[in-house]
Motif scaffolding. Sequence first.
Motif, PDB file in Angstrom:
ATOM      1  N   GLU A  74      35.710 -30.401  55.806  1.00  0.00           N
ATOM      2  CA  GLU A  74      34.901 -29.954  56.938  1.00  0.00           C
ATOM      3  C   GLU A  74      34.023 -31.104  57.418  1.00  0.00           C
ATOM      4  O   GLU A  74      33.387 -31.796  56.622  1.00  0.00           O
ATOM      5  N   LEU A  75      33.994 -31.334  58.724  1.00  0.00           N
ATOM      6  CA  LEU A  75      33.201 -32.420  59.290  1.00  0.00           C
ATOM      7  C   LEU A  75      31.780 -31.944  59.531  1.00  0.00           C
ATOM      8  O   LEU A  75      31.548 -30.937  60.205  1.00  0.00           O
ATOM      9  N   MET A  76      30.797 -32.672  58.950  1.00  0.00           N
ATOM     10  CA  MET A  76      29.395 -32.308  59.061  1.00  0.00           C
ATOM     11  C   MET A  76      28.559 -33.548  59.367  1.00  0.00           C
ATOM     12  O   MET A  76      28.931 -34.667  58.989  1.00  0.00           O
ATOM     13  N   PRO A  77      27.395 -33.380  60.023  1.00  0.00           N
ATOM     14  CA  PRO A  77      26.481 -34.510  60.204  1.00  0.00           C
ATOM     15  C   PRO A  77      25.970 -35.005  58.854  1.00  0.00           C
ATOM     16  O   PRO A  77      25.632 -34.203  57.982  1.00  0.00           O
ATOM     17  N   ASN A  78      25.915 -36.312  58.672  1.00  0.00           N
ATOM     18  CA  ASN A  78      25.431 -36.887  57.420  1.00  0.00           C
ATOM     19  C   ASN A  78      23.918 -37.074  57.499  1.00  0.00           C
ATOM     20  O   ASN A  78      23.394 -38.192  57.419  1.00  0.00           O
ATOM     21  N   ASP A  79      23.192 -35.963  57.619  1.00  0.00           N
ATOM     22  CA  ASP A  79      21.733 -36.017  57.782  1.00  0.00           C
ATOM     23  C   ASP A  79      21.034 -36.460  56.506  1.00  0.00           C
ATOM     24  O   ASP A  79      19.896 -36.936  56.545  1.00  0.00           O
ATOM     25  N   LYS A  87      27.839 -35.449  45.082  1.00  0.00           N
ATOM     26  CA  LYS A  87      27.890 -33.991  44.983  1.00  0.00           C
ATOM     27  C   LYS A  87      26.821 -33.407  45.898  1.00  0.00           C
ATOM     28  O   LYS A  87      25.664 -33.836  45.859  1.00  0.00           O
ATOM     29  N   ILE A  88      27.183 -32.424  46.718  1.00  0.00           N
ATOM     30  CA  ILE A  88      26.219 -31.773  47.606  1.00  0.00           C
ATOM     31  C   ILE A  88      26.430 -30.269  47.554  1.00  0.00           C
ATOM     32  O   ILE A  88      27.447 -29.791  47.049  1.00  0.00           O
ATOM     33  N   TRP A  89      25.465 -29.534  48.076  1.00  0.00           N
ATOM     34  CA  TRP A  89      25.558 -28.080  48.167  1.00  0.00           C
ATOM     35  C   TRP A  89      25.388 -27.679  49.624  1.00  0.00           C
ATOM     36  O   TRP A  89      24.464 -28.138  50.304  1.00  0.00           O
ATOM     37  N   SER A  90      26.286 -26.836  50.093  1.00  0.00           N
ATOM     38  CA  SER A  90      26.289 -26.411  51.492  1.00  0.00           C
ATOM     39  C   SER A  90      25.837 -24.962  51.608  1.00  0.00           C
ATOM     40  O   SER A  90      26.234 -24.110  50.801  1.00  0.00           O
ATOM     41  N   LEU A  91      25.003 -24.689  52.622  1.00  0.00           N
ATOM     42  CA  LEU A  91      24.626 -23.319  52.945  1.00  0.00           C
ATOM     43  C   LEU A  91      25.560 -22.833  54.046  1.00  0.00           C
ATOM     44  O   LEU A  91      25.617 -23.420  55.121  1.00  0.00           O
ATOM     45  N   GLN A  92      26.307 -21.777  53.742  1.00  0.00           N
ATOM     46  CA  GLN A  92      27.267 -21.248  54.704  1.00  0.00           C
ATOM     47  C   GLN A  92      26.872 -19.842  55.120  1.00  0.00           C
ATOM     48  O   GLN A  92      26.218 -19.117  54.371  1.00  0.00           O
ATOM     49  N   TYR A  93      27.280 -19.461  56.328  1.00  0.00           N
ATOM     50  CA  TYR A  93      26.954 -18.123  56.826  1.00  0.00           C
ATOM     51  C   TYR A  93      28.193 -17.437  57.376  1.00  0.00           C
ATOM     52  O   TYR A  93      29.196 -18.069  57.716  1.00  0.00           O
ATOM     53  N   ILE A 116      26.112 -24.524  57.836  1.00  0.00           N
ATOM     54  CA  ILE A 116      25.018 -24.827  58.755  1.00  0.00           C
ATOM     55  C   ILE A 116      24.072 -25.891  58.225  1.00  0.00           C
ATOM     56  O   ILE A 116      23.300 -26.467  58.995  1.00  0.00           O
ATOM     57  N   LYS A 117      24.118 -26.171  56.889  1.00  0.00           N
ATOM     58  CA  LYS A 117      23.161 -27.120  56.332  1.00  0.00           C
ATOM     59  C   LYS A 117      23.653 -27.595  54.976  1.00  0.00           C
ATOM     60  O   LYS A 117      24.336 -26.859  54.262  1.00  0.00           O
ATOM     61  N   PHE A 196      19.351 -17.392  60.615  1.00  0.00           N
ATOM     62  CA  PHE A 196      18.839 -18.700  60.204  1.00  0.00           C
ATOM     63  C   PHE A 196      17.953 -19.330  61.267  1.00  0.00           C
ATOM     64  O   PHE A 196      16.941 -19.963  60.954  1.00  0.00           O
ATOM     65  N   ALA A 197      18.318 -19.185  62.546  1.00  0.00           N
ATOM     66  CA  ALA A 197      17.572 -19.831  63.630  1.00  0.00           C
ATOM     67  C   ALA A 197      16.550 -18.913  64.283  1.00  0.00           C
ATOM     68  O   ALA A 197      15.696 -19.368  65.028  1.00  0.00           O
TER      69      ALA A 197
END
Length: 211
Positions: A74-79, A87-93, A116-117, A196-197
């Motif tokens: 999945e393509l995401m911004p590298n913020d 290793k990262i953790w993603s918040l999905q909705y 989303i984050k 979320f928003a």
Amino acid sequence: MKTYHKFFRTGLGLFLLAALLLSGCSSNEPSVFDTSVSTSEDTNVSRVPWDYRIVEGTVGDLIGSDMTVLPDNELMPNDGNYATGDKIWSLQYMDAEMTTGANQKTDVRLSSWDTIKTFKTQEEAKKDLANLKVNVTTEVDLVGVYQTKYKDQTRDFAVVELPSGNRIKQPIDDARYKELEKKKKVSVKLEEVHDFADYDSAYAKFRGWAS
């Protein structure tokens, strides 16, 4: 005097035109959920927040200021300024499209999961999740209880109306049927799923009886 009135009308017209143009150009940050509601003579369709989850992943390729997240690429911004292999953790909705017909029966269609984050630690992700899915105990309207019979078997059900306005049916045993038979209110456990928003926008899901 006529010239003054003509000038006043012209100035007022220009002011109103400018106000309309400005209001048309202004926009607020959209919600991650499309909470718009469409109605027709027979149906009512709305989209509500449904669920969140935390998923562990690995940073794959870096593409400009973006990154791919494995295993789904999945393509995401590298913020978070992550590096390949982190290793990262993603918040999905997930949201839901709810269609209610003239018979008050609601059909639910769930979306796919969308990220989303991202977070560097699981603990940071859990903090956000705790604010988005909140467990509460409250009183709701009890629409009624009823029984169905098939051959020699009897089944009991209770129908409650949640704060979101939709009615749900829950199977109950004989003891609870007698307890609720004459009640108008009942104490239940709910899970509030917040947008979320737009945190004030939430959908309540039945999670059990409080007593």
